[in-house]
Design a protein around this motif. Structure first.
Motif, short mmCIF file in Angstrom:
data_model
loop_
_atom_site.label_atom_id
_atom_site.label_comp_id
_atom_site.label_asym_id
_atom_site.label_seq_id
_atom_site.Cartn_x
_atom_site.Cartn_y
_atom_site.Cartn_z
N ASP A 206 7.63 -1.71 1.52
CA ASP A 206 6.74 -1.08 0.53
C ASP A 206 7.22 -1.26 -0.90
N GLY B 55 2.82 6.69 -4.43
CA GLY B 55 1.77 5.82 -3.94
C GLY B 55 1.85 5.60 -2.45
N LYS C 248 0.88 2.49 -0.67
CA LYS C 248 0.42 1.09 -0.65
C LYS C 248 0.07 0.61 0.75
N ASP D 37 -3.96 0.72 2.24
CA ASP D 37 -5.09 -0.15 1.96
C ASP D 37 -4.64 -1.57 2.28
N LYS E 92 -4.81 -3.98 0.03
CA LYS E 92 -4.63 -4.64 -1.26
C LYS E 92 -3.16 -4.97 -1.44
N GLY E 93 -2.87 -6.19 -1.80
CA GLY E 93 -1.50 -6.59 -2.06
C GLY E 93 -0.70 -6.84 -0.79
N PHE F 24 2.42 -5.43 -0.05
CA PHE F 24 3.39 -4.41 0.31
C PHE F 24 3.03 -3.69 1.61
N GLU G 244 -7.43 -7.60 -2.14
CA GLU G 244 -7.33 -7.28 -0.72
C GLU G 244 -7.17 -8.58 0.07
N ARG H 225 -0.63 -2.88 8.95
CA ARG H 225 -0.21 -2.25 7.70
C ARG H 225 0.40 -0.88 7.98
#
Length: 757
Positions: free
Chosen positions: A226, A232, A234, A237, A239-240, A242, A275, A282
Motif C-alpha cells: 500500500d 487512505g 487505496k 478501489d 485506481k492505481g 497500490f 483504474e 486488491r
C-alpha cells in the motif's frame, strides 16, 4: 553440512549485558540462611527416572546448504525453468553499501564462488536501512526462458517527483546469448497496449512488496503493497497500483510488452481515470510473498499486518481482502464510510496475532517435495520477527484451517525458495546464509510421545508432583530472567555416568538425555512447570505443563495459550517457541553458566548453605576441574551491592543476550553479552534498525532513557515492541528502574573493551 533442528518446545526469553566482569567472591542467595558448609550436598544423586526420551514426533530441521557462500541482504532464491543445475539469489542492495544484484552459482554443496547474473551500480537502486522495504525485490523467469532468455525484475529507482525519492518499476531483460548473465542493453520497462509504463512514484519508504511469479496459466502476477501511508484506503478501489496483485500477459503481438488478459475481472467493466484492468485482486497491506501451488495452481499469499494480525490468503479472481477496513478477521473501524462486516470482503484462511515475538509474515510455498511426506500439500510460511516456521493444515473431516508450528529458524527469514524438485529452502537475511528444510530422522517414530501428565515424566515425585524426583539437583542463579513477577525454582538432571562440559566462556554443555526443570508460581499457587530437554539426537526441545486448580498435577500444553491467573494474564509458550529464545548462538541453555551459579545457595535437602560451583564439582558433575572458584566471575543480582553498571549489564545479559549476540537471530548490531561494554556492544548512540524509535532516538543515548530504545522496549506492553517478546505482559518495575538509572548515569559512551587479539 551443519544443521539447526527444531524441536517442539516452549520456554521464556533471555537478555544480555556489557561491561567488565566482576570476579570478586560470589554473592549469597537471598534467604540463604543455615549452617555454612564447604558443600551443599555430599554425594551425587542417582538419576533413575528423569531422562530425555527419544523424540516421539516428526519434526523438521534446517540444513545449511552451500556453506561456502554468504550473501548481502538476500531476499529470494530460485532455479530457472527446466534447469536444476544452478541457483539464482537476489540481493536487495543497500544505500552506501553492497549494490543490488543477482548471483548465479552451480547447484553443488562444495561450490565456493558465484557469478553476477546482473549487478546494478552502487545506489542506482535506492534501498537499505532504515526502510528495508525497497531495492531489488522481485525476480521471475519467463516460463519459456530456455528459448527466449527473458526474465522480469521489479525494483525501486530514484524519482525527483516522489517525496520519498523513490518509484517502483517492473522491467524485462534478456540473457546474453553466450554468457550466463543479463544484457543491460536489453532492459525495457513494461509498457501496456495503451502506452502506460508499469512504473509509479512511492509516497513513503515502506510496503513496496513487488513479488513476481508466473502462474500455471502462463500469466505474470505482480504484487504491490500500500506504499506505507497511514491514511487512505487505496486497497478499496481499483485506481492505481497500490495494495493490489496484478495479472498481465507478457507475450502480446504488436509493439507493447504486455496486455491485459481478456478474462481479468474488470475487463468488461467501465473504468474511470487511473483504474486498472490489470487488477486481479486488491485490499492488501504488503503481500510478502505469494506463490503458486505446483499441483493445484492456487495462488497463496502472506499479507503483513499492522497492529494486530498477520494473515494467509488464498487469492481468488476479483477478491477484495479488506485492507484498510479489515485486518485479519476483524474490522478496523477506521473508515466508517466503508461497510464492515461485509460479505463481499474475503477473510484470510488463517491469521495469527502479534505477541510472543511474532510480527511480519513471510509467505512461502505449498510443499510438493518428496523428502517430507507429512508436509505434502501444506502451505509453509514463517514470521520475520520471531523466525517461527509454521504450516497451514486443514481438518480432514471439517476442512477447517489451522496453524501448526514446525519450529524456529533462529534467524530473520526474508523469504523461502522452491527447487524444481519441490523441496523448500529458507533464507537468512541478516547473516546471508541459505538453508534447506529437511526431515528429522527417527529410529522409532511415535514410540516415545512425551507424557501428558507432569506426574508421569519421571522428573517429579509421582505422589506429589510439586516435589522433584530424587535424581534432580536444585540450582539458583545470580541474574534472573523477568517472568512477570512469578516466583521460580530450578533443577537439573543428567544421565548417570555423564558429566557437564564447561566452555571457555563459562557456558555449560549438558550431555544428551539431560533435563532442566523450572517451576513457576504466582502468590502461593503453581501455574507452570517447564522441561527443557536434550534428546538423544543431541538437539534441545521444550515442554510446558499447566497446573490444575486443585494443584494436584499439571498437563502438557500442546500450543501457546493465555490464561487469567489472579489479576494478570499468564502465557504458556507453544512448543515451537522454546528455541526462539534458547538460541543456538547462546548454546541453547541460558541460566546454567558458571558466572550465574557462582553463588551460595541453601540446599533444602541438607539445610546447608554452600557455593554451588564448589558443591557440583565436589560431587563430580563436571568433566574437568574448575580451578579456584573465587577467581571465577559472577553476575550481579538486581539488588546487589555491585556497581550500577555491573548490575545493569547483568540484567541485560539475563534478559536479552540469548538473541542479541553474534550469530543471534536479532536484527541490528547489538551484542548484549555481559562482557561487552556499552561502547563495544553496538549500542551507544547507534541508530535503531527500522522504525522502532522516535525522531532522535538511538539504541542508547547517554543520560537520556526517554531517547533510548533499550529503555522504551522494556517499558512498553505493545506486543510488537515489548522486550522480552515471549511470555511477558507485565513491566518489571525494578528492572526498568535499574536500566534507566544506569543510562542516566552515563555522560558519554564508555570505551569498548580492550582487544584480546
Amino acid at each position: 553440512m551443519r544443521s539447526i533442528v527444531y524441536g517442539f518446545a516452549p520456554v521464556a526469553v533471555a537478555l544480555v549485558a556489557f561491561c567488565s566482569i566482576d570476579c570478586s567472591s560470589s554473592s549469597p542467595s537471598p534467604g540463604a540462611t543455615g549452617p555454612k558448609g564447604p558443600f551443599g550436598i555430599d554425594t551425587r544423586p542417582t538419576n533413575g527416572t528423569c531422562r530425555a526420551p527419544e523424540r516421539g514426533a516428526a519434526g523438521i530441521k534446517l540444513t545449511r546448504v552451500f556453506p561456502n557462500l554468504t550473501f548481502d541482504a538476500p531476499l529470494y532464491m530460485v532455479q530457472a525453468p527446466g534447469d536444476p543445475s544452478k541457483w539464482y539469489v537476489v540481493e536487495q542492495g543497500m544505500d552506501n553499501g553492497p549494490a543490488a544484484g543477482i548471483h548465479v552459482f552451480d547447484n553443488r554443496q562444495d561450490v565456493d564462488s558465484t557469478r553476477d547474473f546482473i549487478r546494478f551500480k552502487p545506489n542506482e537502486i535506492p534501498s537499505g536501512v532504515p526502510s528495508n522495504e525497497a531495492g531489488l525485490l522481485g525476480f521471475a523467469f519467463h516460463p519459456d526462458y530456455a528459448n527466449n532468455r527473458t526474465v522480469y525484475l521489479s525494483y525501486t529507482l530514484h524519482s525527483p517527483t516522489s517525496r520519498a525519492d523513490m518509484k517502483s518499476v517492473v522491467k524485462r531483460f534478456k540473457r546474453k546469448t553466450v554468457l550466463n548473465e543479463l544484457d543491460r542493453g536489453t532492459e525495457e520497462t513494461l509498457i501496456s497496449e495503451d502506452k502506460r509504463p508499469l512504473e509509479f512514484d512511492q509516497p513513503d519508504i515502506e510496503h513496496k512488496n513487488t513479488s513476481l511469479a508466473f502462474g500455471n496459466d502462463g500469466k505474470l502476477y505482480i504484487g504491490f503493497g500500500d506504499g506505507g501511508e497511514e491514511d487512505g484506503a487505496k486497497g478499496q478501489d481499483i485506481k492505481g497500483y497500490f495494495a493490489k496483485i496484478l495479472r498481465i500477459e507478457v507475450d502480446p503481438a504488436g509493439g507493447s510488452t504486455y496486455k491485459v488478459p481478456t478474462d481479468n475481472p474488470w475487463v468488461e467493466h467501465p473504468l474511470g481515470v487511473g483504474e486498472l484492468k490489470e487488477t486481479w485482486a486488491r485490499g492488501f497491506r504488503n503481500p510478502w510473498r505469494f506463490s503458486f501451488d505446483k499441483v493445484t495452481g492456487e495462488l497463496w499469499a502472506g499479507d503483513v499486518g499492522d497492529d494486530k494480525y498477520e494473515e494467509v490468503n488464498l487469492i481468488e479472481k476479483g477478491g477484495n481482502y479488506g485492507w484498510r477496513i479489515k485486518e485479519g478477521f476483524d474490522c478496523t473501524k477506521r473508515f466508517p464510510e466503508f461497510k464492515c462486516p461485509d460479505p463481499t470482503l474475503k477473510d484470510p484462511v488463517v491469521a495469527y496475532e502479534h505477541g510472543n515475538g511474532d510480527r511480519g509474515i513471510i509467505g512461502g510455498y505449498v510443499y510438493r517435495g518428496k523428502n517430507i511426506p507429512a508436509l505434502v500439500g501444506s502451505y509453509i510460511f514463517s514470521d520475520l520477527s520471531s523466525g517461527r516456521i509454521s504450516r497451514m493444515v486443514r481438518d480432514p473431516k471439517t476442512g477447517a484451517a489451522s496453524i501448526e508450528d514446525l519450529g524456529m529458524a533462529g534467524f530473520n527469514v526474508s523469504s523461502f525458495g522452491e527447487g524444481l524438485d519441490g523441496e523448500l529452502y529458507v533464507i537468512d537475511y541478516i547473516h546471508g546464509r541459505l538453508y534447506r528444510i529437511d526431515p528429522v530422522p527417527f529410529s522409532d517414530p511415535g514410540s516415545a510421545a512425551f507424557p501428558r501428565a507432569l506426574s508421569a515424566t519421571g522428573c517429579v515425585n509421582p505422589q506429589n508432583p510439586k516435589e522433584p524426583a530424587a535424581g534432580l539437583i536444585p540450582y539458583d542463579i545470580n541474574a534472573a530472567l523477568w517472568s512477570d513477577g512469578a516466583g521460580k525454582k530450578r533443577w537439573f538432571a543428567i544421565p548417570d555416568g555423564t558429566t557437564i562440559k564447561v566452555a571457555e566462556d563459562g557456558d555449560w554443555d549438558f550431555p544428551n538425555g539431560s533435563v532442566l526443570m523450572k517451576q513457576f508460581s504466582i502468590g502461593d499457587k503453581l501455574v507452570e512447570t517447564r522441561l527443557f530437554v536434550r534428546h538423544q539426537d543431541g538437539e534441545w526441545a521444550g515442554y510446558t505443563y499447566e497446573w490444575n486448580d486443585a494443584q494436584t498435577d499439571a498437563t502438557l500444553v500442546p500450543a501457546i495459550k493465555t490464561k487469567k491467573v489472579g489479576t494478570q494474564d499468564w502465557t504458556y509458550p507453544g512448543r515451537s517457541h522454546c528455541l526462539q529464545c534458547h538460541t543456538a548462538a547462546a548454546g541453547r541453555t541460558l541460566g546454567p553458566e558458571s558466572a550465574q551459579l557462582n553463588m551460595d545457595m541453601l540446599y533444602p535437602g541438607t539445610g546447608r548453605v554452600a557455593n554451588q560451583l564448589s558443591t557440583l564439582e565436589h560431587i563430580g558433575m563436571f568433566s574437568a576441574p574448575l580451578g579456584d572458584v573465587s577467581a571465577i566471575a559472577h553476575y550481579a543480582k538486581i539488588d546487589g551491592t555491585e556497581s550500577l553498571e555491573v548490575r545493569a549489564r547483568s540484567y541485560l545479559h539475563a534478559n536479552c543476550a540469548g538473541c542479541h549476540r553474534p550469530e543471534g537471530p536479532s536484527i541490528g548490531p547489538m551484542d548484549l553479552r555481559f562482557a561487552m561494554t556499552a561502547g563495544g556492544a553496538g549500542l551507544c548512540n547507534v541508530e535503531p534498525f527500522g522504525e522502532i524509535g522516535e525522531a532522535g532516538s538511538k539504541l542508547l543515548v547517554p543520560g537520556q532513557p526517554a531517547k533510548s530504545v533499550i529503555s522504551r522496549r522494556i517499558h512498553t506492553t505493545d506486543p510488537g515492541l515489548r522486550m522480552p517478546p515471549l511470555a511477558s505482559r507485565v513491566v518489571h518495575p525494578e528492572g526498568t528502574r535499574l536500566i534507566d538509572d544506569w543510562i542516566t548515569s552515563l555522560t558519554t559512551c564508555p570505551p569498548p573493551p580492550p582487544s584480546t587479539e
